[in-house]
Design a protein around this motif. Sequence first.
Motif, PDB file in Angstrom:
ATOM      1  N   SER A 282      13.338  59.309  42.553  1.00 63.85           N
ATOM      2  CA  SER A 282      12.726  58.142  41.906  1.00 63.85           C
ATOM      3  C   SER A 282      11.224  58.037  42.134  1.00 63.85           C
ATOM      4  O   SER A 282      10.482  57.613  41.243  1.00 63.85           O
ATOM      5  CB  SER A 282      13.403  56.862  42.392  1.00 63.85           C
ATOM      6  OG  SER A 282      14.774  56.867  42.061  1.00 63.85           O
ATOM      7  N   LYS A 283      10.759  58.370  43.331  1.00 57.82           N
ATOM      8  CA  LYS A 283       9.332  58.185  43.632  1.00 57.82           C
ATOM      9  C   LYS A 283       8.459  59.188  42.886  1.00 57.82           C
ATOM     10  O   LYS A 283       7.363  58.859  42.455  1.00 57.82           O
ATOM     11  CB  LYS A 283       9.097  58.313  45.152  1.00 57.82           C
ATOM     12  CG  LYS A 283       9.889  57.323  45.997  1.00 57.82           C
ATOM     13  CD  LYS A 283       9.523  55.897  45.679  1.00 57.82           C
ATOM     14  CE  LYS A 283      10.161  54.917  46.658  1.00 57.82           C
ATOM     15  NZ  LYS A 283      11.624  54.936  46.640  1.00 57.82           N
ATOM     16  N   ALA A 284       8.946  60.422  42.742  1.00 62.06           N
ATOM     17  CA  ALA A 284       8.127  61.464  42.126  1.00 62.06           C
ATOM     18  C   ALA A 284       8.349  61.579  40.622  1.00 62.06           C
ATOM     19  O   ALA A 284       7.405  61.858  39.875  1.00 62.06           O
ATOM     20  CB  ALA A 284       8.408  62.813  42.783  1.00 62.06           C
ATOM     21  N   LEU A 285       9.596  61.354  40.156  1.00 63.12           N
ATOM     22  CA  LEU A 285       9.905  61.524  38.746  1.00 63.12           C
ATOM     23  C   LEU A 285      10.020  60.200  38.010  1.00 63.12           C
ATOM     24  O   LEU A 285      10.108  60.188  36.778  1.00 63.12           O
ATOM     25  CB  LEU A 285      11.209  62.318  38.578  1.00 63.12           C
ATOM     26  CG  LEU A 285      11.253  63.690  39.250  1.00 63.12           C
ATOM     27  CD1 LEU A 285      12.558  64.399  38.933  1.00 63.12           C
ATOM     28  CD2 LEU A 285      10.063  64.548  38.841  1.00 63.12           C
ATOM     29  N   GLY A 286      10.028  59.079  38.743  1.00 67.32           N
ATOM     30  CA  GLY A 286      10.078  57.763  38.120  1.00 67.32           C
ATOM     31  C   GLY A 286      11.359  57.018  38.431  1.00 67.32           C
ATOM     32  O   GLY A 286      12.440  57.625  38.527  1.00 67.32           O
ATOM     33  N   PRO A 287      11.284  55.689  38.605  1.00 69.48           N
ATOM     34  CA  PRO A 287      12.466  54.896  38.957  1.00 69.48           C
ATOM     35  C   PRO A 287      13.589  54.953  37.929  1.00 69.48           C
ATOM     36  O   PRO A 287      14.739  54.684  38.264  1.00 69.48           O
ATOM     37  CB  PRO A 287      11.893  53.468  39.068  1.00 69.48           C
ATOM     38  CG  PRO A 287      10.447  53.658  39.380  1.00 69.48           C
ATOM     39  CD  PRO A 287      10.044  54.893  38.643  1.00 69.48           C
ATOM     40  N   ASP A 288      13.283  55.306  36.668  1.00 75.00           N
ATOM     41  CA  ASP A 288      14.338  55.358  35.660  1.00 75.00           C
ATOM     42  C   ASP A 288      15.215  56.601  35.830  1.00 75.00           C
ATOM     43  O   ASP A 288      16.343  56.633  35.341  1.00 75.00           O
ATOM     44  CB  ASP A 288      13.728  55.329  34.259  1.00 75.00           C
ATOM     45  CG  ASP A 288      14.707  54.802  33.225  1.00 75.00           C
ATOM     46  OD1 ASP A 288      15.510  53.914  33.569  1.00 75.00           O
ATOM     47  OD2 ASP A 288      14.675  55.273  32.075  1.00 75.00           O
ATOM     48  N   LEU A 289      14.706  57.622  36.508  1.00 75.45           N
ATOM     49  CA  LEU A 289      15.533  58.781  36.856  1.00 75.45           C
ATOM     50  C   LEU A 289      16.176  58.503  38.212  1.00 75.45           C
ATOM     51  O   LEU A 289      15.802  59.064  39.236  1.00 75.45           O
ATOM     52  CB  LEU A 289      14.691  60.057  36.908  1.00 75.45           C
ATOM     53  CG  LEU A 289      14.369  60.698  35.563  1.00 75.45           C
ATOM     54  CD1 LEU A 289      13.500  61.931  35.737  1.00 75.45           C
ATOM     55  CD2 LEU A 289      15.654  61.073  34.819  1.00 75.45           C
ATOM     56  N   ARG A 290      17.155  57.611  38.208  1.00 68.43           N
ATOM     57  CA  ARG A 290      17.765  57.159  39.454  1.00 68.43           C
ATOM     58  C   ARG A 290      18.813  58.176  39.905  1.00 68.43           C
ATOM     59  O   ARG A 290      20.020  57.979  39.740  1.00 68.43           O
ATOM     60  CB  ARG A 290      18.392  55.785  39.265  1.00 68.43           C
ATOM     61  CG  ARG A 290      17.401  54.752  38.769  1.00 68.43           C
ATOM     62  CD  ARG A 290      17.810  53.357  39.118  1.00 68.43           C
ATOM     63  NE  ARG A 290      17.873  53.156  40.559  1.00 68.43           N
ATOM     64  CZ  ARG A 290      16.814  53.027  41.333  1.00 68.43           C
ATOM     65  NH1 ARG A 290      15.616  53.092  40.817  1.00 68.43           N
ATOM     66  NH2 ARG A 290      16.955  52.845  42.623  1.00 68.43           N
ATOM     67  N   VAL A 291      18.319  59.264  40.460  1.00 61.14           N
ATOM     68  CA  VAL A 291      19.186  60.345  40.922  1.00 61.14           C
ATOM     69  C   VAL A 291      18.770  60.718  42.340  1.00 61.14           C
ATOM     70  O   VAL A 291      17.577  60.805  42.638  1.00 61.14           O
ATOM     71  CB  VAL A 291      19.065  61.574  40.003  1.00 61.14           C
ATOM     72  CG1 VAL A 291      19.880  62.736  40.552  1.00 61.14           C
ATOM     73  CG2 VAL A 291      19.531  61.232  38.590  1.00 61.14           C
ATOM     74  N   ALA A 292      19.753  60.912  43.196  1.00 60.43           N
ATOM     75  CA  ALA A 292      19.473  61.360  44.565  1.00 60.43           C
ATOM     76  C   ALA A 292      20.446  62.457  44.940  1.00 60.43           C
ATOM     77  O   ALA A 292      21.629  62.424  44.581  1.00 60.43           O
ATOM     78  CB  ALA A 292      19.587  60.206  45.549  1.00 60.43           C
ATOM     79  N   PHE A 293      19.941  63.470  45.651  1.00 57.21           N
ATOM     80  CA  PHE A 293      20.786  64.490  46.256  1.00 57.21           C
ATOM     81  C   PHE A 293      21.306  63.946  47.582  1.00 57.21           C
ATOM     82  O   PHE A 293      20.549  63.342  48.351  1.00 57.21           O
ATOM     83  CB  PHE A 293      19.987  65.756  46.537  1.00 57.21           C
ATOM     84  CG  PHE A 293      19.476  66.461  45.318  1.00 57.21           C
ATOM     85  CD1 PHE A 293      20.254  67.406  44.673  1.00 57.21           C
ATOM     86  CD2 PHE A 293      18.205  66.196  44.822  1.00 57.21           C
ATOM     87  CE1 PHE A 293      19.786  68.078  43.560  1.00 57.21           C
ATOM     88  CE2 PHE A 293      17.729  66.861  43.708  1.00 57.21           C
ATOM     89  CZ  PHE A 293      18.515  67.809  43.068  1.00 57.21           C
TER      90      PHE A 293
END
Length: 433
Positions: A282-293
């Motif tokens: 979210s921090k680098a690609l944007g909060p709308d890409l709410r994906v986490a490994f």
Amino acid sequence: MTITGKSAAEIFDSIRLQVQTGKLPPGAALPPVRDLAAALEVNRNTVAAAYKRLTATGLARAQGRLGTTIADQNAPGEQEGQNFDSPLADLASGNPNPDWLPDPTRLLARDDYRPRLYGEPTVSDALEALARRWFDSDCPAGYRIDMTHGAVDAIERLVAVHLVTGDGVAVEDPCFLGTINALRLAGMHAIGVETDAEGMRPESLERVLSAGAQAVLITPRAQNPTGCSLSAARADALRAVLAKFPNVLAIADDHFALLADAPYASVIPASTWRWALIRSMSKALGPDLRVAFVASDTATSDRLRARLAPGMTWVSHLLQDIVGACLTSPEVATIIGEAKAQYTRRRNELADALRSRNIPVPPLADGFNVWLPVEMDATALAHSLARRGWLVRSAQAFAVHTPIHAIRITVSALKDGEADRLAADVRRCLDGG
């Protein structure tokens, strides 16, 4: 209000029914333990047990000398995010700068796309291979990779699969707003661990774990709100503490991994039974890409996969495709590198401007924010800065237990040349101007 019952369970059920029917609204004070025990003609320990269960389930709040009050079940808690209605310069949002985020729509034209159906693996093969190259050096052997809808979603799911309502979770104090809210809504009890410029203090963590906390959540770098990162020595000390409590669920929230200046230092000992390392996009690609490994031990992964199974709530493979395209794009890598340099420059610029006016700033900062401890009331300082056109966040929003006198300034929205003017206004407010 008429509370009845002779056992702790009966007293609990009586109060819960009145909460559900609205007879006990949010904020209503429950009788002191001594008074209710006398009225019901029961032992004080019986009432105390009922009240403890009420607080553990989130129906009530224990406020020390102020007594026990009914909690607001619908209150979401203070939230991160931009205040679009404010005329002030918003340095409180905790957001990345949108000008320094990649445009993933430019990467969507692909020849190999195919629809994914029920029964597919929850993590695409290509993305898992990419993740393993990233995680291999930082995880105990035999780990698995899963995906969640951002770091906070991962935290909420991890505590839900391993803990029970009322369990204590050790967190940094001050703590990130999203974490505080997620634990509260999950029915867990956040227990603050003292921190300094290098992160959690080992002796404080050991006290909390010895007192019965069932999980610990540690931010290894760019802790929000303070910006502190673990030194190698501090990580070693925390890992030694955790090795004494192998049954405790250990979660490392490395949310700023793609943008951090500090190197990653692991706190997870090989002896820990239940662990997870989270890295969000979210921090680098944007909060709308709410994906986490989420890398974790196999038992934790099995439980996560049961909750993320296809047909229920698995992370969209289309989102995974976008993330994979971003992480393998040289253009996006350049954007991330430039954003990282810009955040570092803005932090340093503001810190230098504050120090030049004899305003001390803690060292080892990373992330979007500058954390500024102050001796005056932080809320009053925030109000004074608002009158000068600056919107900042008071530390009270991040406090787990004890009051904290500090403000958090999000530097991503600072424009060129504004740091000096902001520092001058902070100095005037501190001087009573």
